[in-house]
Design a protein around this motif. Structure first.
Motif, short mmCIF file in Angstrom:
data_model
loop_
_atom_site.label_atom_id
_atom_site.label_comp_id
_atom_site.label_asym_id
_atom_site.label_seq_id
_atom_site.Cartn_x
_atom_site.Cartn_y
_atom_site.Cartn_z
N UNK A 35 -3.43 5.53 1.28
CA UNK A 35 -3.68 4.94 -0.04
C UNK A 35 -5.17 4.95 -0.33
N UNK A 36 -5.55 5.19 -1.60
CA UNK A 36 -6.96 5.10 -1.99
C UNK A 36 -7.33 3.66 -2.32
N UNK A 73 -3.92 -2.99 -6.93
CA UNK A 73 -4.64 -3.25 -5.67
C UNK A 73 -5.57 -2.10 -5.29
N UNK A 74 -5.37 -0.93 -5.87
CA UNK A 74 -6.21 0.22 -5.51
C UNK A 74 -7.61 0.13 -6.11
N UNK A 75 -7.80 -0.71 -7.11
CA UNK A 75 -9.11 -0.90 -7.75
C UNK A 75 -9.17 -2.33 -8.29
N UNK A 112 -15.06 -11.34 -4.13
CA UNK A 112 -14.77 -10.73 -2.84
C UNK A 112 -13.41 -11.16 -2.27
N UNK A 113 -13.00 -12.41 -2.36
CA UNK A 113 -11.66 -12.76 -1.85
C UNK A 113 -10.55 -11.97 -2.52
N UNK A 114 -10.65 -11.74 -3.83
CA UNK A 114 -9.64 -10.94 -4.53
C UNK A 114 -9.67 -9.49 -4.04
N UNK A 115 -10.87 -8.97 -3.86
CA UNK A 115 -11.02 -7.60 -3.36
C UNK A 115 -10.36 -7.45 -1.99
N UNK A 116 -10.64 -8.39 -1.11
CA UNK A 116 -10.08 -8.32 0.24
C UNK A 116 -8.57 -8.55 0.24
N UNK A 117 -8.08 -9.41 -0.65
CA UNK A 117 -6.63 -9.59 -0.76
C UNK A 117 -5.95 -8.27 -1.10
N UNK A 118 -6.49 -7.57 -2.10
CA UNK A 118 -5.91 -6.29 -2.49
C UNK A 118 -5.98 -5.28 -1.36
N UNK A 122 -2.71 -3.46 0.61
CA UNK A 122 -2.54 -2.01 0.76
C UNK A 122 -2.40 -1.64 2.23
N UNK A 123 -3.26 -2.22 3.05
CA UNK A 123 -3.27 -1.88 4.47
C UNK A 123 -1.94 -2.22 5.14
N UNK A 124 -1.30 -3.27 4.68
CA UNK A 124 -0.03 -3.66 5.29
C UNK A 124 1.07 -2.64 5.06
N UNK A 125 0.86 -1.75 4.07
CA UNK A 125 1.92 -0.80 3.70
C UNK A 125 1.61 0.64 4.08
#
Length: 487
Positions: A35-36, A73-75, A112-118, A122-125
């Motif tokens: 994923x990007x 979540x990609x951006x 930053x918390x929103x960025x890291x949440x997204x 993504x990483x979980x999938x």
């Protein structure tokens, strides 16, 4: 565990977006779920996602390269400039605020918390996340509170590959200078480097690669020659739309100051028998245009004033008198009407503006933004169209009775009595091959047969092959590190 690698640039426009797209397709062809991700982007060329938000169009192309549907979540942070000093801030696909640059600089750490949440969702999938930076990490004046480059790399604990652009000259200084100016902890995150946009014999730069490696200690990953087929991919910058001259059919597009969502032009620019000409301020609209397209705008009333200041309103009237055709899409549709009202001052201090008067419609700006993927039909032929809506404002008036599209079961668009001037809110119309052919034939400009989407897919495959041939992709992917467990 999911692995991640971040591609940063030694400057803006060094080709990060294209390289990330190519890496996503190369990883996908190797059987990886990839994923990007771009923490922060700045662009008015947005894509609407299936989850009802918007992201930068470059990330939508990267998602396509990864065989994924675009997702917010990609951006997670998208900045959409509205003036020279301020922008609308989109967070996880939705409007968060409108801020001046200084205010955003002082508040971006809140995001930053929103960025890291997204990022972690993504990483979980997926097996691999390919991250794109923004601008350059050498802008150390922006390092405090950074969420786009090294600030994000630090928060996510991911390694960085630095990309340099040799086409603009001084690439050794770009890369070595970045190494020199970065603080030690940021410098340590860079594990490799590559050169992009090389023209000629790459072996001639072997000594340059060795020089960069000797000064920085980074692993050289290769030299990417100029990718000649890049023009076949959807453009992130409007100037990239017209990088080639096509055929005799001329589509003219005035360059608005806040031009937005101009992906409508990509399929036309890809046609071998069409030339898409972007008209810059100070130039008249050419008299030999077959079609004038008024594109979308992030600031419709301000761009309408800019349009008039160039004398383009006079040129457009003359084009119509000569029997020419006009298509307004989204903001361009609003401009073609009799009036635009903005009673709440959503776009700025001007709350009412006279339109170009080529369509008998009026538009009222409303706070609610329409964001939707749309399926429509071209009424005159029944050909299907898939696109999207992304706009403020409602448009009504007598010419709406001459709608020419059916969108999700309702009438969409407006047309003049003679049918030469049309407008609608649907972006992405011309990506549909049968619609594109039918529309252009109806205005007397029949096209050669072309499968646009198949061409984009073939070009993404060619881009991945280009990276495989000139970069050590195996080595680059081996530099990707397993993501630490989420706190």
């Amino acid at each position: 565990m999911t692995r991640a690698i971040m591609i940063q640039g030694a400057g803006s426009n060094v080709g990060k977006s294209m390289v990330v797209a190519g890496l996503c397709r190369a990883a996908r062809r190797r059987g990886l779920s990839v994923a990007p991700f771009k923490p922060q982007n700045m662009s008015n060329n947005a894509a609407v996602t299936a989850d009802g938000g918007e992201i930068g169009r470059a990330q939508a192309l990267q998602a396509r390269a990864a065989d994924l549907a675009p997702h917010t979540d990609m951006n997670p942070v998208l900045l959409k400039p509205e003036t020279d000093v301020g922008a609308q801030v989109i967070v996880q696909g939705q409007r968060f605020a409108t801020m001046k640059a200084r205010e955003y600089g002082s508040r971006k750490t809140e995001l930053m918390p929103c960025v890291l949440d997204s990022y972690h969702r993504l990483a979980a999938a997926h097996d691999l996340i390919v991250i794109e930076g923004a601008g350059s990490p050498a802008e150390v004046n922006l390092r405090a509170g950074d969420i786009a480059n090294m600030g994000f790399a630090e928060a996510a604990d991911c390694p960085v590959v630095l990309l340099g652009d040799i086409d603009r000259g001084g690439v050794i200084a770009q890369l070595v200078g970045t190494d020199v100016i970065l603080p030690p902890e940021d410098r340590a995150r860079i594990t490799g480097f590559a050169i992009n946009k090389f023209r000629g014999d790459p072996s001639l730069f072997a000594e340059g690669m060795a020089t960069i490696a000797a000064h920085t200690g980074w692993t050289p990953l290769g030299i990417l020659p100029w990718f000649d087929e890049a023009w076949r991919l959807p453009a992130e910058d409007v100037l990239d739309v017209a990088t080639r001259k096509g055929g005799a059919i001329k589509v003219v597009v005035p360059r608005l100051n806040r031009i937005a969502n101009f992906d409508d032009l990509d399929p036309l620019a890809a046609q071998p028998d069409v030339t898409v000409e972007i008209i810059e301020a100070g130039r008249p609209l050419p008299a030999d245009a077959d079609l004038v397209i008024l594109p979308g705008s992030k600031s419709t009333i301000a761009d309408l004033a800019h349009f008039r200041a160039q004398g383009w309103d006079i040129d457009l009237q003359a084009h119509v008198r000569r029997g020419g055709h006009v298509l307004g899409i989204c903001g361009g549709f609003q401009m073609l009407g009799r009036e635009i009202a903005d009673p709440d001052g959503i776009e700025g201090p001007v709350t009412r503006a006279q339109g170009l008067g080529l369509l008998d419609v009026t538009t009222t700006m409303t706070p609610r933004k329409r964001l939707a993927l749309s399926n429509a039909r071209f009424d005159s032929t029944g050909d299907p169209v898939s696109g999207y809506e992304i706009h403020l404002g409602d448009t009504t008036g007598p010419d709406c009775a001459r709608s020419w599209l059916t969108l999700d079961g309702r009438a969409e668009g407006a047309a003049s009595a003679d049918g030469r001037v049309r407008g609608c809110y649907i972006h992405g119309l011309f990506a549909a091959d049968r619609f594109r052919a039918a529309y252009m034939a109806a205005i007397g400009a029949p096209l050669q047969e072309m499968a646009y989407d198949a061409g984009v897919e073939a070009t993404l495959d060619a881009l991945a092959a280009h990276l495989e041939a000139h970069l050590d992709v195996d080595l680059l992917l081996s530099l990707a590190r397993e993501m630490p467990a989420r706190a």
